[in-house]
Write an enzyme that holds these catalytic residues in place. Structure first.
Site, PDB file in Angstrom:
ATOM      1  CG  HIS A   1     -29.254  64.042  94.117  1.00 39.32           C
ATOM      2  ND1 HIS A   1     -29.794  62.861  93.634  1.00 39.32           N
ATOM      3  CD2 HIS A   1     -28.268  64.377  93.246  1.00 39.32           C
ATOM      4  CE1 HIS A   1     -29.158  62.504  92.535  1.00 39.32           C
ATOM      5  NE2 HIS A   1     -28.233  63.411  92.261  1.00 39.32           N
TER       6      HIS A   1
ATOM      7  CB  SER B   1     -35.304  61.994  84.973  1.00 40.30           C
ATOM      8  OG  SER B   1     -34.625  60.869  84.455  1.00 40.30           O
ATOM      9  CB  ALA B   2     -34.885  66.859  87.442  1.00 39.70           C
TER      10      ALA B   2
ATOM     11  CB  SER C   1     -31.043  60.821  84.013  1.00 41.31           C
ATOM     12  OG  SER C   1     -30.210  61.554  84.884  1.00 41.31           O
TER      13      SER C   1
END
Length: 275
Positions: free
Chosen positions: A146, A108-109, A57
Site C-alpha cells: 500500500h 500476494s506480497a 489478494s
C-alpha cells in the site's frame, strides 16, 4: 439484484468504487451493500464464501474455489510493487536469515517474496503496523504494501529489496499481480459479466473525474498527505485496472505456475471471467 461487495479501507480501492458507491454510476441490475475490511480479513472470508463480490489478494485465489476473477478492478504494479524495508542495508544472505514482518500469509506480497528469496522466518501483523515494528527493532525487516511503499523514508527506514522490480525483470515486463476482485461463480457467468462491466464503468468514472474521486479516496488516507495518496492511486489504478487484458491474465497464471513449481500453493483450477 442485491449483492454484497467487500473492499479494503485503502485509497485505491475507494477510488475504484467511487462511482458505484456514490450512485454517480447507476446500475439497473445491482443494488450494492458494501463491506470494508483489511485485505487479509477479506482473504480469509473468501475461503468460506460470505460476500458475493470481494477484493482479495491474487495469492488467495489458490484457496477460494467458489469464486471467479473479474477482469476489472485489479491492482497491478507496472514495474513496481511491494518492497522490503529495514533500519539499514543488508546483504541478500542476511535478509534470508532475518525475521520479516508480513501483512498476511495470503497476501500476494508474501507469495512474491517467497518466490524471490525462498522460504523465510516471518511474523504476521497488520500492514500499517509494519513500519514502526521495523523502526523499533521489533522485527529485522518488513514486507511493505500500500502507500507505505512510498513513505518508508519518512518513517525512518530504508528499502533493502524491491519485489516489484524483481518480478518485472524476471517476467520481461509482465504487470505485478497483487489484488483482484472476485465474484461467486454460482451467480452465473451472465451476472458476473454484468457486474464486471459495472465495476469497469465505476473505475472509468473515477479516472474521468480524478479530483472528486481522489477527494473521496482521502477518507482512507490514514493521515498521509493528499499528494502521496494521489501518487499511490495513480500507480495502482491504471490501464490494467480498467481491464486486465492478456498481460494481466498472463501475470496471474505465471505467478501460480512459479508457485506450484516451488510447492508454495496447492494444485487448483483458476477461474477468470470471460473477455
Amino acid at each position: 439484484m442485491e449483492i454484497s461487495v467487500g473492499h479494503t479501507p485503502d485509497s485505491d480501492d475507494a477510488f475504484m468504487f467511487y462511482g458505484m458507491f456514490t450512485g454517480k454510476v447507476p446500475s439497473p441490475d445491482f443494488k450494492v451493500n458494501h463491506v470494508i475490511e483489511d485485505i487479509e480479513k477479506l482473504n480469509q472470508k473468501a475461503t468460506d464464501p460470505q460476500l458475493d463480490v470481494t477484493a482479495v489478494s491474487v495469492h488467495a485465489c489458490a484457496y477460494i474455489p467458489g469464486y471467479t476473477i473479474l477482469r476489472s478492478g485489479g491492482s497491478f504494479g507496472i514495474g513496481y510493487g511491494p518492497i522490503v524495508t529495514a533500519r539499514g542495508q543488508m546483504t541478500i544472505d542476511e535478509i534470508k536469515k532475518c525475521k520479516i514482518a508480513i501483512p498476511g500469509k495470503m497476501t500476494s506480497a508474501f507469495l512474491l517474496l517467497q518466490l524471490m528469496i525462498g522460504k523465510f522466518d516471518y511474523v504476521e501483523m497488520n500492514f500499517s503496523d509494519i513500519p514502526e515494528a521495523v523502526k523499533s527493532g521489533k522485527v529485522d525487516a518488513g514486507l511493505v504494501i500500500h502507500e507505505t511503499q512510498l513513505s518508508y523514508a519518512q518513517e525512518g527506514n530504508v528499502k533493502i529489496l524491491d519485489v516489484g522490480e524483481w518480478w518485472d525483470k524476471t517476467t520481461n515486463g509482465l504487470p505485478v499481480p497483487l489484488g483482484i476482485n472476485v465474484m461467486k461463480t454460482d451467480l452465473g457467468m451472465d451476472t458476473i459479466h454484468k457486474f464486471d462491466k459495472y465495476l469497469q464503468a465505476s473505475i472509468e468514472y473515477g479516472l474521468d473525474n480524478l479530483e472528486d474521486a481522489i477527494e473521496y479516496a482521502m477518507q482512507y488516507s490514514r493521515g498521509k498527505p493528499r499528494d502521496l495518496i494521489e501518487k499511490f492511486v495513480k500507480m495502482y489504478v491504471n490501464k490494467v485496472t480498467v481491464n486486465m487484458g492478456d498481460a494481466g491474465e498472463e501475470s496471474i497464471r505465471r505467478v501460480f505456475e512459479m508457485a506450484k513449481e516451488k510447492d508454495l500453493v496447492p494444485d487448483f483450477e483458476l477461474s477468470i471471467a470471460i473477455k
